[in-house]
Design a protein around this motif. Sequence first.
Motif, PDB file in Angstrom:
ATOM      1  N   GLY A 261       0.780  -1.221   0.000  1.00 19.06           N
ATOM      2  CA  GLY A 261       0.000   0.000   0.000  1.00 19.06           C
ATOM      3  C   GLY A 261       0.817   1.280   0.000  1.00 19.06           C
ATOM      4  N   SER A 262       2.091   1.164   0.348  1.00 21.79           N
ATOM      5  CA  SER A 262       2.952   2.349   0.384  1.00 21.79           C
ATOM      6  C   SER A 262       4.238   2.065  -0.376  1.00 21.79           C
ATOM      7  CB  SER A 262       3.296   2.716   1.828  1.00 21.79           C
ATOM      8  OG  SER A 262       2.131   3.057   2.547  1.00 21.79           O
ATOM      9  N   THR A 263       4.665   3.062  -1.127  1.00 20.04           N
ATOM     10  CA  THR A 263       5.915   2.953  -1.873  1.00 20.04           C
ATOM     11  C   THR A 263       6.768   4.184  -1.603  1.00 20.04           C
ATOM     12  OG1 THR A 263       4.865   3.920  -3.828  1.00 20.04           O
ATOM     13  CG2 THR A 263       4.958   1.516  -3.708  1.00 20.04           C
ATOM     14  N   TYR A 264       8.064   4.011  -1.750  1.00 16.21           N
ATOM     15  CA  TYR A 264       9.018   5.062  -1.445  1.00 16.21           C
ATOM     16  C   TYR A 264      10.094   5.050  -2.525  1.00 16.21           C
ATOM     17  CZ  TYR A 264       6.691   4.179   2.983  1.00 16.21           C
ATOM     18  OH  TYR A 264       5.731   3.980   3.948  1.00 16.21           O
ATOM     19  N   TYR A 265      10.533   6.242  -2.909  1.00 17.89           N
ATOM     20  CA  TYR A 265      11.505   6.347  -3.991  1.00 17.89           C
ATOM     21  C   TYR A 265      12.587   7.363  -3.658  1.00 17.89           C
ATOM     22  CZ  TYR A 265       7.922   3.947  -6.696  1.00 17.89           C
ATOM     23  OH  TYR A 265       6.997   3.042  -7.141  1.00 17.89           O
ATOM     24  N   ALA A 266      13.764   7.086  -4.169  1.00  7.98           N
ATOM     25  CA  ALA A 266      14.811   8.095  -4.144  1.00  7.98           C
ATOM     26  C   ALA A 266      14.415   9.209  -5.106  1.00  7.98           C
ATOM     27  CB  ALA A 266      16.144   7.478  -4.569  1.00  7.98           C
ATOM     28  N   ASP A 267      14.816  10.413  -4.772  1.00  6.37           N
ATOM     29  CA  ASP A 267      14.451  11.552  -5.626  1.00  6.37           C
ATOM     30  C   ASP A 267      14.961  11.366  -7.052  1.00  6.37           C
ATOM     31  OD1 ASP A 267      14.855  14.114  -3.042  1.00  6.37           O
ATOM     32  OD2 ASP A 267      13.151  12.819  -3.551  1.00  6.37           O
ATOM     33  N   SER A 268      16.104  10.704  -7.183  1.00  5.21           N
ATOM     34  CA  SER A 268      16.723  10.559  -8.495  1.00  5.21           C
ATOM     35  C   SER A 268      15.935   9.651  -9.436  1.00  5.21           C
ATOM     36  CB  SER A 268      18.148  10.018  -8.330  1.00  5.21           C
ATOM     37  OG  SER A 268      18.128   8.766  -7.678  1.00  5.21           O
ATOM     38  N   VAL A 269      15.023   8.842  -8.893  1.00  2.00           N
ATOM     39  CA  VAL A 269      14.280   7.916  -9.749  1.00  2.00           C
ATOM     40  C   VAL A 269      12.775   8.181  -9.721  1.00  2.00           C
ATOM     41  CG1 VAL A 269      16.041   6.168  -9.336  1.00  2.00           C
ATOM     42  CG2 VAL A 269      13.903   6.085  -8.028  1.00  2.00           C
ATOM     43  N   LYS A 270      12.363   9.094  -8.879  1.00  2.99           N
ATOM     44  CA  LYS A 270      10.935   9.363  -8.734  1.00  2.99           C
ATOM     45  C   LYS A 270      10.339   9.800 -10.071  1.00  2.99           C
ATOM     46  CE  LYS A 270      10.242  10.927  -4.717  1.00  2.99           C
ATOM     47  NZ  LYS A 270      10.183  11.792  -3.522  1.00  2.99           N
ATOM     48  N   GLY A 271       9.219   9.196 -10.419  1.00  4.26           N
ATOM     49  CA  GLY A 271       8.575   9.514 -11.683  1.00  4.26           C
ATOM     50  C   GLY A 271       9.053   8.677 -12.851  1.00  4.26           C
ATOM     51  N   ARG A 272      10.162   7.945 -12.654  1.00  8.37           N
ATOM     52  CA  ARG A 272      10.690   7.093 -13.722  1.00  8.37           C
ATOM     53  C   ARG A 272      10.622   5.611 -13.358  1.00  8.37           C
ATOM     54  NH1 ARG A 272      15.929   7.342 -14.966  1.00  8.37           N
ATOM     55  NH2 ARG A 272      16.606   8.009 -12.893  1.00  8.37           N
ATOM     56  N   PHE A 273      10.798   5.312 -12.085  1.00  7.62           N
ATOM     57  CA  PHE A 273      10.802   3.920 -11.624  1.00  7.62           C
ATOM     58  C   PHE A 273       9.519   3.645 -10.837  1.00  7.62           C
ATOM     59  CE2 PHE A 273      15.705   3.208 -11.292  1.00  7.62           C
ATOM     60  CZ  PHE A 273      15.843   3.673 -12.592  1.00  7.62           C
ATOM     61  N   THR A 274       9.073   2.399 -10.922  1.00  5.30           N
ATOM     62  CA  THR A 274       7.898   1.972 -10.162  1.00  5.30           C
ATOM     63  C   THR A 274       8.174   0.618  -9.527  1.00  5.30           C
ATOM     64  OG1 THR A 274       6.411   3.118 -11.696  1.00  5.30           O
ATOM     65  CG2 THR A 274       5.446   1.467 -10.242  1.00  5.30           C
ATOM     66  N   ILE A 275       8.011   0.562  -8.217  1.00  8.21           N
ATOM     67  CA  ILE A 275       8.171  -0.705  -7.504  1.00  8.21           C
ATOM     68  C   ILE A 275       6.794  -1.307  -7.276  1.00  8.21           C
ATOM     69  CG2 ILE A 275       8.137   0.395  -5.222  1.00  8.21           C
ATOM     70  CD1 ILE A 275      10.194  -1.730  -4.314  1.00  8.21           C
ATOM     71  N   SER A 276       6.703  -2.614  -7.395  1.00  7.78           N
ATOM     72  CA  SER A 276       5.436  -3.296  -7.168  1.00  7.78           C
ATOM     73  C   SER A 276       5.716  -4.688  -6.625  1.00  7.78           C
ATOM     74  CB  SER A 276       4.632  -3.400  -8.468  1.00  7.78           C
ATOM     75  OG  SER A 276       5.344  -4.135  -9.446  1.00  7.78           O
ATOM     76  N   ARG A 277       4.694  -5.306  -6.105  1.00  8.53           N
ATOM     77  CA  ARG A 277       4.863  -6.648  -5.577  1.00  8.53           C
ATOM     78  C   ARG A 277       3.662  -7.503  -5.940  1.00  8.53           C
ATOM     79  NH1 ARG A 277       6.177  -6.059   0.337  1.00  8.53           N
ATOM     80  NH2 ARG A 277       6.258  -8.345   0.237  1.00  8.53           N
TER      81      ARG A 277
END
Length: 124
Positions: free
Chosen positions: A55-71
Motif C-alpha cells: 500500500g505504500s511505496t518510497y523512492y529516491a528523488d533521483s528515480v521518482k517519476g521514472r521507476f515503479t516498484i510493485s509486488r
Amino acid sequence: VQLQASGGGLVQAGGSLRLSCAASGRTLSSYVMGWFRQAPGKEREFVAAISWSGGSTYYADSVKGRFTISRDNAKNTVSLQMNSLKPEDTAVYYCAGTLNRYPHYMNEFSYDYWGRGTQVTVSS
C-alpha cells in the motif's frame, strides 16, 4: 528467505528495463522489500521500497517519476519497472527484504536479507 534479482541488461538511454526479485524459502508477503544499487566506485544507495502490504511505496528523488516498484505476493515476487533510463542509472541493482514492518526504508542496514545483484548498464 533467499532472494534472487534478475532482469538486468544493457539498454540505451531513454529505454526501459524491468527487474524482478524472486523469493524462495518463505513467502514474501510479510516482508518490506527494497531495491538498492551500487555504481562502480560509489556506495550502495537506496532506490525504492514497498511496504509489506504494497500500500505504500518510497523512492529516491533521483528515480521518482521514472521507476515503479510493485509486488505480487501470490507469485512471491517484487518488481522494479525502470523507464526513461539514464547513463547515471548504471549500477548493480540489489533487492533486499526485512520482516520489520516499519523500517527506515532508505537505510540499507534496515534490511536483513539480500539477493545477488543484477547489472544494469545504460549507454548514452
